[in-house]
Write a protein that holds these residues in place. Structure first.
Motif, short mmCIF file in Angstrom:
data_model
loop_
_atom_site.label_atom_id
_atom_site.label_comp_id
_atom_site.label_asym_id
_atom_site.label_seq_id
_atom_site.Cartn_x
_atom_site.Cartn_y
_atom_site.Cartn_z
N GLY A 39 1.90 12.93 2.57
CA GLY A 39 2.65 12.50 3.84
C GLY A 39 1.67 11.85 4.68
O GLY A 39 2.13 10.87 5.29
N THR A 40 0.44 12.47 4.80
CA THR A 40 -0.50 11.95 5.79
C THR A 40 -0.87 10.42 5.21
O THR A 40 -1.25 9.45 6.23
N VAL A 41 -0.89 10.45 3.74
CA VAL A 41 -1.45 9.00 3.48
C VAL A 41 -0.15 8.00 3.65
O VAL A 41 -0.70 6.92 4.23
N LEU A 42 0.92 8.34 3.33
CA LEU A 42 1.95 7.60 3.71
C LEU A 42 2.00 6.98 5.21
O LEU A 42 2.51 6.09 5.66
N GLY A 43 1.98 8.05 6.16
CA GLY A 43 1.80 7.75 7.33
C GLY A 43 0.71 6.81 8.02
O GLY A 43 0.83 6.29 9.08
N SER A 44 -0.24 6.78 7.19
CA SER A 44 -1.48 6.19 7.60
C SER A 44 -1.60 4.78 7.32
O SER A 44 -2.46 3.97 7.63
N VAL A 45 -1.33 4.40 5.90
CA VAL A 45 -1.36 3.10 5.27
C VAL A 45 -0.05 2.75 4.89
O VAL A 45 0.75 3.19 4.64
N GLY A 46 -0.12 1.33 4.57
CA GLY A 46 1.18 0.56 3.97
C GLY A 46 1.50 0.90 2.73
O GLY A 46 0.57 1.31 2.01
N MET A 47 2.74 0.61 2.20
CA MET A 47 3.12 0.73 1.02
C MET A 47 3.32 -0.55 0.35
O MET A 47 3.38 -1.57 1.07
N ALA A 48 3.66 -0.56 -0.99
CA ALA A 48 4.04 -2.02 -1.77
C ALA A 48 5.09 -1.97 -2.52
O ALA A 48 6.28 -1.24 -2.15
N LEU A 49 5.09 -2.46 -3.67
CA LEU A 49 6.12 -2.66 -4.64
C LEU A 49 7.03 -1.58 -4.93
O LEU A 49 8.19 -1.55 -4.78
N HIS A 50 6.38 -0.41 -5.27
CA HIS A 50 7.36 0.93 -5.73
C HIS A 50 7.99 1.20 -4.44
O HIS A 50 9.19 1.54 -4.66
N HIS A 51 7.61 1.34 -3.03
CA HIS A 51 8.51 1.77 -2.18
C HIS A 51 9.52 0.55 -1.73
O HIS A 51 10.67 1.00 -1.42
N ASN A 79 12.01 -10.33 1.40
CA ASN A 79 11.35 -9.70 2.47
C ASN A 79 10.35 -8.79 1.77
O ASN A 79 10.29 -7.59 2.12
N ALA A 80 9.79 -9.34 0.66
CA ALA A 80 8.78 -8.29 0.03
C ALA A 80 7.77 -7.64 0.67
O ALA A 80 6.93 -8.34 1.56
N TYR A 81 7.30 -6.61 0.51
CA TYR A 81 6.24 -5.86 0.78
C TYR A 81 4.95 -6.46 0.19
O TYR A 81 5.03 -7.23 -0.94
N TRP A 82 3.81 -6.47 0.89
CA TRP A 82 2.48 -6.74 0.37
C TRP A 82 2.54 -5.97 -1.09
O TRP A 82 2.81 -4.89 -0.99
N ASN A 83 1.97 -6.62 -1.95
CA ASN A 83 1.63 -6.23 -3.25
C ASN A 83 0.30 -6.44 -3.88
O ASN A 83 -0.03 -7.81 -3.74
N PRO A 84 -0.40 -5.67 -4.67
CA PRO A 84 -1.79 -6.19 -5.10
C PRO A 84 -1.46 -7.34 -6.25
O PRO A 84 -2.37 -7.95 -6.56
N ARG A 85 -0.43 -7.06 -6.87
CA ARG A 85 -0.27 -8.17 -7.97
C ARG A 85 0.79 -8.96 -7.45
O ARG A 85 1.97 -8.57 -6.95
N PRO A 86 0.85 -10.36 -7.68
CA PRO A 86 1.90 -11.14 -7.08
C PRO A 86 3.33 -10.65 -7.93
O PRO A 86 3.35 -10.37 -8.92
N LEU A 87 4.26 -10.90 -7.02
CA LEU A 87 5.72 -10.61 -7.44
C LEU A 87 6.22 -11.64 -8.19
O LEU A 87 6.30 -13.01 -7.84
N GLU A 88 6.34 -11.41 -9.68
CA GLU A 88 6.96 -12.37 -10.48
C GLU A 88 8.35 -12.09 -10.96
O GLU A 88 8.53 -10.94 -11.39
#
Length: 349
Positions: free
Chosen positions: A225-237, A322-331
């Protein structure tokens, strides 16, 4: 290497029997007329556990998944009519989400008492659903001022909720390891959290009263939870928010099913994180997380939750909006393929 670390304020009370400190903690918040927020299923347990807290003057037992705004409005009427000055959330993500929604609208202080491993209590993030669409916001106004973790409150947690809420927590830490705004502090917390939960969850499923395993899981959930609250999330969320808001699928179980597939999609773009996860999970991380789902006896496919095959296209389109940032481009084809595998309950590619 460069990064920014922004620590969030937190007052955490962790330990067996700490529920006895509730009255004191409400007083420290300045609470004299507190509202106790729960779900219908946990209403009796909450009243019993907090029977000695005289500052509680009202109860709202209608918290539900995905924090529908109409439910928040009902609870807000009670806040106004009873001149409530503080909020106590007793339960999992649904309950804590409702208390956050009330805090956003009233700026009332919160005491969160988690009884699952959702982790929402450690984040300034609120997800709300209106007209079938779930949106999220980040605001320090919704971050609980105090959080109380008492492992005894988790001993009655049903096995299915135990397992899926634990993997839901793991999802927060996994995505935190490759977040755009990640940092070494969150990476250390995420690694410990994932290891604790992956080790603890299968024994708890076999013996729900395994207190040492419950303690490891609760600590892991706190760190996730601390991690979730401190940084952003990506494709999974993004996928899980889309599935939850549009189809009203159960939150934690959806996370459990989707996580291995979303991680498999991203692994080619995050080799360093993949190597760390492989060490922690002792094997290919996407496959090991899929196996963990089977070890906790969770459903393998989204179709087991009631999702229709025709919804695959709908969810694919929504996930790309309105995609979240993600380390791999969304295809589109890749996203559709991973949703299809998650729907069918297949192993991640």
């Amino acid at each position: 290497m460069g990064f920014i670390y922004n620590g969030l304020p937190a007052h955490v009370i962790f330990g067996r029997g700490s529920i006895a400190q509730t009255a004191q903690l409400i007083g420290e918040l300045g609470g004299k007329r507190a509202l106790l927020v729960t779900t219908p299923n946990q209403a009796d347990d909450a009243r019993t556990a907090l029977a000695g807290a005289e500052a509680i003057v009202a109860h709202f037992d209608g918290a539900t998944m995905h924090t529908p705004t109409n439910v928040t409005e009902q609870a807000l009427e009670l806040v106004k009519s009873e001149a409530i000055d503080s909020l106590i959330a007793f339960g999992g993500g649904s309950t804590i989400g409702l208390a956050k929604a009330l805090a956003l609208r009233t700026d009332l202080p919160q005491l969160a008492i988690p009884t699952t491993y959702a982790g929402s209590e450690m984040t300034p993030v609120l997800g709300q659903t209106e007209n079938g669409r779930k949106t999220t916001l980040r605001d320090l106004a919704v971050l609980p001022e105090k959080v109380l973790y008492d492992v005894d409150l988790t001993l009655g947690l049903p096995a299915d909720i135990t397992g899926t809420s634990g993997v839901n927590a793991i999802a927060h830490a996994v995505e935190g390891m490759y977040a755009r705004d990640g940092n070494p502090v969150m990476t250390v917390l995420a690694e410990r959290a994932i290891g604790l939960l992956a080790e603890a969850l299968p024994p708890i499923i076999e013996n729900p009263l395994d207190i040492p395993a419950r303690e490891r899981a609760l600590e892991g959930a706190w760190l996730c939870g601390t991690v979730l609250g401190s940084v952003g999330m990506a494709l999974h969320h993004k996928l899980c928010h889309t599935l939850g808001g549009a189809l009203n699928l159960p939150h934690a179980t959806t996370h459990t099913i989707v996580l291995p597939h979303a991680l498999a999609y991203n692994l080619p773009a995050i080799p360093d994180v993949g190597a760390r996860l492989e060490r922690i999970l002792r094997g290919d991380p996407a496959q090991r997380l899929f196996d963990l789902g089977r070890a906790i006896k969770a459903p393998a496919g989204l179709r087991d939750l009631g999702m229709a095959e025709a919804d695959i296209e709908t969810v694919t389109t929504a996930a790309l909006e309105n995609a979240y940032w993600n380390p791999r481009p969304l295809e589109r084809e890749g996203i559709r393929a991973l949703i299809a595998r998650a729907w069918a309950g297949e192993r991640p590619a």
